[in-house]
Design a protein around this motif. Structure first.
Motif, PDB file in Angstrom:
ATOM      1  N   CYS A   1       0.776  -1.143  -0.006  1.00  0.00           N
ATOM      2  CA  CYS A   1       0.016  -0.149  -0.141  1.00  0.00           C
ATOM      3  C   CYS A   1       0.861   1.214   0.141  1.00  0.00           C
ATOM      4  O   CYS A   1       1.724   1.445   0.801  1.00  0.00           O
ATOM      5  CB  CYS A   1      -0.861   0.205   1.277  1.00  0.00           C
ATOM      6  N   ILE A   2       0.696   2.129  -1.017  1.00  0.00           N
ATOM      7  CA  ILE A   2       1.369   3.535  -1.071  1.00  0.00           C
ATOM      8  C   ILE A   2       0.651   4.540  -0.418  1.00  0.00           C
ATOM      9  O   ILE A   2       0.924   5.950  -0.652  1.00  0.00           O
ATOM     10  CB  ILE A   2       1.660   3.731  -2.503  1.00  0.00           C
TER      11      ILE A   2
ATOM     12  N   CYS B   1      -7.181  -0.082  -6.285  1.00  0.00           N
ATOM     13  CA  CYS B   1      -5.961  -0.167  -5.959  1.00  0.00           C
ATOM     14  C   CYS B   1      -4.839  -0.572  -6.980  1.00  0.00           C
ATOM     15  O   CYS B   1      -5.036  -1.240  -7.619  1.00  0.00           O
ATOM     16  CB  CYS B   1      -5.874  -1.252  -4.725  1.00  0.00           C
ATOM     17  N   PRO B   2      -4.046   0.554  -7.084  1.00  0.00           N
ATOM     18  CA  PRO B   2      -3.026   0.583  -8.219  1.00  0.00           C
ATOM     19  C   PRO B   2      -1.988  -0.378  -7.983  1.00  0.00           C
ATOM     20  O   PRO B   2      -0.999  -0.780  -8.661  1.00  0.00           O
ATOM     21  CB  PRO B   2      -2.418   1.884  -8.309  1.00  0.00           C
ATOM     22  N   LYS B   3      -1.798  -1.056  -6.590  1.00  0.00           N
ATOM     23  CA  LYS B   3      -0.521  -2.084  -6.063  1.00  0.00           C
ATOM     24  C   LYS B   3      -1.178  -3.270  -5.885  1.00  0.00           C
ATOM     25  O   LYS B   3      -0.471  -4.046  -5.147  1.00  0.00           O
ATOM     26  CB  LYS B   3      -0.066  -1.142  -5.015  1.00  0.00           C
ATOM     27  N   SER B   4      -2.519  -3.791  -6.391  1.00  0.00           N
ATOM     28  CA  SER B   4      -3.009  -4.717  -5.982  1.00  0.00           C
ATOM     29  C   SER B   4      -2.982  -5.260  -4.762  1.00  0.00           C
ATOM     30  O   SER B   4      -2.850  -6.564  -4.267  1.00  0.00           O
ATOM     31  CB  SER B   4      -2.620  -6.116  -7.024  1.00  0.00           C
ATOM     32  N   VAL B   5      -3.367  -4.409  -3.873  1.00  0.00           N
ATOM     33  CA  VAL B   5      -3.313  -4.792  -2.288  1.00  0.00           C
ATOM     34  C   VAL B   5      -4.459  -5.704  -1.868  1.00  0.00           C
ATOM     35  O   VAL B   5      -4.176  -6.243  -0.898  1.00  0.00           O
ATOM     36  CB  VAL B   5      -3.279  -3.432  -1.444  1.00  0.00           C
ATOM     37  N   ASP B   6      -5.502  -5.454  -2.364  1.00  0.00           N
ATOM     38  CA  ASP B   6      -6.805  -6.223  -1.933  1.00  0.00           C
ATOM     39  C   ASP B   6      -7.296  -5.756  -0.721  1.00  0.00           C
ATOM     40  O   ASP B   6      -7.340  -6.666   0.013  1.00  0.00           O
ATOM     41  CB  ASP B   6      -6.502  -7.778  -2.350  1.00  0.00           C
TER      42      ASP B   6
END
Lengths: 248, 579, 135
Positions: free
Chosen positions: A150-151, A216-221
């Motif tokens: 997560c960013i 989510c751009p970072k595929s954190v789910d």
């Protein structure tokens, strides 16, 4: 490189001057490899210096440049202008957040929520670094690693209608982080996080719309993290009722 | 109305070094009150973009001496050897400390932290968290910092000057972005941790916020800037954007190929080419040499031509999808998202790009600057452990080791200082408000566009202070920068709204960049030799007799005055640097 | 702890428009899922009444069941069944998220677990139906 033209319809809000936001249009000619952020910077540098927005790394990792692009929360540094068929692209501040100015949102509430879930390693006894690292197998690492990505760009909050309706909801990113630490084999603090997660504004506020994970751009789910938190907190509750002597 | 508050320690900058310093000070004494002032929320700091890893001796086959020697050799013998010894000695503890704070280091099957090969290092000693090491370090540090109640953050506050009273640095004045007002914080000691200034160049891996703020602040307050002529070009950035493609991609076995698909580094004494990577050879050579090889290859006409200049190929295809996804997932994400290339099936276009400043505010081994009450750590500082060329993966370690040292030393210093009878910075803050109003915020008239001056500065820096330099072009750059300074006095600022006024901040950042650019160009002009990243076509050899010394730039009204200071040499005598 | 916050009086606080749930397919499906609970609850009440009538003897029960033949009741049951199926399927999908299905070192795609859930559900339903028919 071929150039095309697009009209950016940008939300303006000048605190102290405007009572509500208005929209301002800018025509921008752009080469094929420009992202929305490039267009905003072009406007800032050469058309209208009074437009305010946040940005920094322009490589999708600092999390500063999230905005609503045609109504969808996006990182503007990776939203290519050529993606959009329309002659006009709407650029608005991230939805559901108070607006400080133009495209700049107030994220101080998020920072409070972040702290409320105790996002750090909690241990009964600390080991001195001279005694070496805590061993952690690749499998143990995999158990929590996706949730470390997560960013804090807050796109998930803008996608979450629950947060829009109940702004005290701790929300996807902070809850995903709570889950990240709970799942870390080095951590012993899930009991300490229980109150925040089990709170009225915690995991149970989520009714599983699932959009947080989609944007989510970072595929954190985060949606998955929250559902698992619900199961964990429920299990912990059952245990505390059935085995009260087992609790610390 | 008083806007002034007091803390014991004030840290400017919330990146790797600043957060590490804050935690070190907070742990040193719970009674100390620590302010962390940053122009962005800490997790936006540029540490977030570091990818490849952090170096430290972790394995039996490695030794502190080897790490020190690699670093000193890589620095072209300009690093201070006592500082390097401190770095390598304290690195393992710091890296493990970070592990205890939750950093998700990549692991070996036995559960130990993994290490990988990196440029110029003679053994695998670079710890990594896939290829987002800086991101994970920063977030681990930031999240850990939240648990200390004596760390008080002032987020989105842009520092405009150091407040000096009684010959000591006693705090800072800053513009609060939320209100537009100038405020002051009094502190017994200030630690500068604002990072580098890559944005003085047009093509850089650096984030928009890397505008040399701390360097300029200290320089204006009278601190000398050390070794600013040494600018690191990273050999592999994406053309156009300058997005960094980590050195770890070569550490894992990636190849650099020219337009004929030929691994050209073998023509420059870095061979022989081998299937699997060999430490310090070919693609694992140091960054300064690899960047020069690119320019020479380009001059021979053996590079590709693209819309954003010439480039070569970084080929990872032979590594396979599994390894790329496991160890270089961010590289794949970046190339797919930003240039539409999947490194599993296509080579990546790359060219050298400005990446890091070896120079910075002159500090001693405890991060103390010559200004009483001012400390500095991280890229903003020059201890120097990097000398004329930094080895990849030493900078994250430097942030930790010297950030911690700065935090501890500043804590000791603060505990020794008496509480001031009166608050000395009150008056200075209102002076600062008046200065900023006159020069920027309420400035009337003005015709120059800030962006135009910034672009002109970046252009002349590339021409005069790039990979290859010579007297005439450097002199031209120095002259250009003086002229730009004059034009800057005539800038136009249209935005009169005080709240989150980024036009003002952009102008203040350019003010800092012009200051720092001038130091870089003038320091380079006077170093008449080639060493590390500083390569002069008119003085192609290293000249130890005259230039085995640090340059120190002091600010004067007419431009920088350059002095020199000796290099600390303990156990490694200078020798020819050949890989 | 952060000391610096924007002046709340100068912030613009956006409000969700009343039709927010019509703006996106996923929001709409989510609201439908929430809405299904109403019918499931209504069905449950009907079911409880049905049990109560069963306790009142065969006559009362038959009389009560007789009303179900009316088009209104058939309609109600059809809608309640459709919503119950919709609700169940989304639940199966949710379960696949909460419990990642591991096959060796790999995590199976979510639809595999969802389909597995559906398969078990159909099997149990078939078994109940079989028992009823054989009885």
């Amino acid at each position: 490189m071929s150039e095309r033209t697009v009209s950016l319809k940008v939300t303006r809000y000048r605190p102290g001057q405007d009572s509500t936001p208005t929209a301002q249009s800018y025509e921008v000619a752009y080469p094929d490899d420009w992202v929305v952020l490039d267009a905003l910077n072009f406007i800032k540098d050469h058309v209208d210096g009074t437009l305010s927005f946040r940005w920094s790394c322009r490589m999708g990792v600092c999390g500063s440049c999230g905005m609503m692009v045609n109504g969808e929360p996006r990182l503007t540094c990776s939203a290519f202008l050529r993606e959009f068929d329309s002659q006009e692209i709407r650029i608005e501040p991230l939805a559901h957040f108070p607006v400080i100015r133009d495209l700049v949102i107030d994220m101080s509430g998020f920072l409070d929520k972040l702290k409320s879930v105790s996002p750090w390693i909690i241990r009964d006894t600390e080991k001195d670094p001279s005694e070496g690292e805590y061993l952690q197998s690749p499998k143990q690492l995999d158990a929590y690693h996706p949730f470390t990505a997560c960013i804090n760009c807050l796109l998930c909050y803008s996608a979450c209608p629950i947060f829009g309706l109940e702004t005290d909801f701790i929300g996807p990113a902070a809850l995903a982080l709570a889950h990240r630490y709970n799942e870390d084999s080095r951590d012993q603090g899930s009991a300490a996080r229980w109150n925040a997660i089990n709170d009225h504004n915690g995991a149970w506020q989520c009714t599983f719309v699932g959009e947080c994970s989609v944007v989510c751009p970072k595929s954190v789910d985060p949606a998955a993290a929250i559902q698992r938190l619900k199961v964990d907190t429920a299990k912990q509750w059952v245990r505390s009722v059935l085995l009260p002597w087992g609790q610390k | 109305m008083s806007m002034t508050v007091t803390h014991d320690i004030l840290i400017v900058g919330g990146g790797g070094a600043g957060l590490r310093a804050a935690i070190a000070a907070a742990e040193h004494s719970a009674g100390l009150s620590i302010a962390l002032v940053s122009k962005v929320y800490p997790m936006r700091s540029h540490t977030v973009s570091a990818e490849g890893g952090a170096a430290g001796v972790m394995r039996e086959e490695d030794s502190l001496d080897q790490h020190a020697r690699d670093t000193i050799f890589g620095s072209d013998f300009l690093a201070d050897q006592d500082a390097v010894e401190a770095l390598v000695q304290e690195a393992p503890r710091e890296l493990i400390q970070l592990e205890h704070w939750g950093c998700p280091w990549s692991r070996d099957p036995d559960g130990r932290i993994s290490v990988r090969a990196f440029g110029g290092m003679s053994v695998d000693r670079t710890l990594y968290a896939s290829d987002k090491t800086g991101f994970h370090m920063l977030h681990s540090l930031f999240q850990t910092s939240l648990k200390y109640d004596n760390i008080v953050r002032y987020d989105e506050c842009f520092v405009t000057s150091l407040l000096i009273d009684d010959g000591k640095v006693q705090g800072v004045a800053f513009v609060n972005l939320f209100s537009g007002r100038v405020q002051a914080i009094h502190a017994k000691v200030v630690i500068m941790c604002t990072g580098g200034c890559g944005r003085v160049f047009p093509f850089t891996t650096n984030a928009a916020i890397k505008t040399g703020d701390g360097m300029a602040l200290a320089y204006r307050a009278g601190a000398p800037m050390k070794d600013m002529e040494f600018v690191q070009y990273h050999p592999t950035g994406l053309p156009g954007t300058g997005i960094l493609i980590t050195e770890a991609s070569r550490g894992e076995g990636g190849w650099l190929c020219n337009k004929d698909g030929y691994r050209y580094l073998q023509d420059y004494g870095l061979g022989p080419p081998t299937e699997t990577p060999v430490h310090r050879k070919m693609e694992l050579g140091p960054r300064d040499i690899l960047s020069r090889c690119f320019v020479q290859e380009d001059q021979k006409g053996r590079t590709f031509e693209g819309p954003h200049g010439s480039y070569v190929h970084l080929d990872l295809r032979h590594l396979g999808e599994k390894l790329i996804d496991q160890k270089l997932p961010f590289v794949r994400e970046l190339t797919r998202n930003y240039v539409g290339i999947d490194p599993v099936v296509e080579p990546i276009p790359v060219r050298p790009v400005v990446h890091y400043m070896m120079g910075g505010i002159h500090t001693d081994i405890d991060a103390k600057t010559p200004l009483d009450g001012l400390y500095a750590a991280g890229e903003v500082a020059c201890v120097s452990i990097n000398g004329a060329n930094r080895l990849g993966s030493n900078s994250l370690t430097e942030c930790l080791v010297f950030g911690a040292r700065a935090g501890r030393a500043a804590a000791e210093y603060a505990l020794d200082q008496p509480a001031p009878a009166t608050n000395p910075v009150e008056a200075l803050a209102s002076d600062e408000q008046r200065r900023l109003d006159a020069q920027f915020f309420r400035k009337e008239g003005g015709t120059e566009n800030v962006a135009d001056i910034r672009e002109a500065m970046q252009q002349t820096m590339e021409e005069g202070a790039g990979i290859y330099r010579d007297e005439a072009r450097m002199q031209q750059t120095c002259n250009d920068l003086r002229e730009l300074r004059e034009r800057f006095a005539n800038i136009r600022i249209e935005d009169r709204n005080d709240i989150f006024n980024t036009e003002r901040i952009g102008a203040l950042e350019l003010d800092y960049m012009l200051e720092v650019a001038e130091v870089i160009a003038n320091s380079a002009l006077l170093r008449r030799e080639s060493r590390g990243s500083h390569t002069r076509t008119d003085h192609p050899e290293r000249d130890d007799a005259n230039f085995l010394k640090h340059s120190l730039a002091y600010r004067t009204e007419t431009g920088p005055r350059i002095e020199y200071a000796p290099v600390s040499i303990t156990r490694w005598q200078p020798e020819e640097r050949k890989y | 702890m952060t000391r610096n916050r924007p002046d709340p009086s100068l912030l613009f606080h956006p409000r969700m428009p009343g039709n927010w749930w019509l703006r996106k397919r996923t929001y709409f499906l989510f609201i439908v899922r929430e809405f299904t609970s109403v019918f499931i609850a209504a069905y449950l009440i009907v079911f409880l009444v049905q049990l109560y009538q069963l306790g009142n003897g065969p006559g009362a029960y038959q009389a009560f069941m007789g009303q179900f033949a009316s088009p209104g009741w058939i309609g109600f049951h059809a809608v309640a069944l459709a919503f119950a199926i919709y609700h169940s399927l989304t639940w199966f999908y949710t379960t696949s998220i909460v419990i990642p299905l591991r096959i060796g070192a790999m995590v199976a795609p979510r639809y595999v677990f969802t389909l597995l859930n559906v398969a078990v559900w159909l099997a149990v339903s078939a078994a109940i139906l079989a028992i009823y028919l054989i009885w």
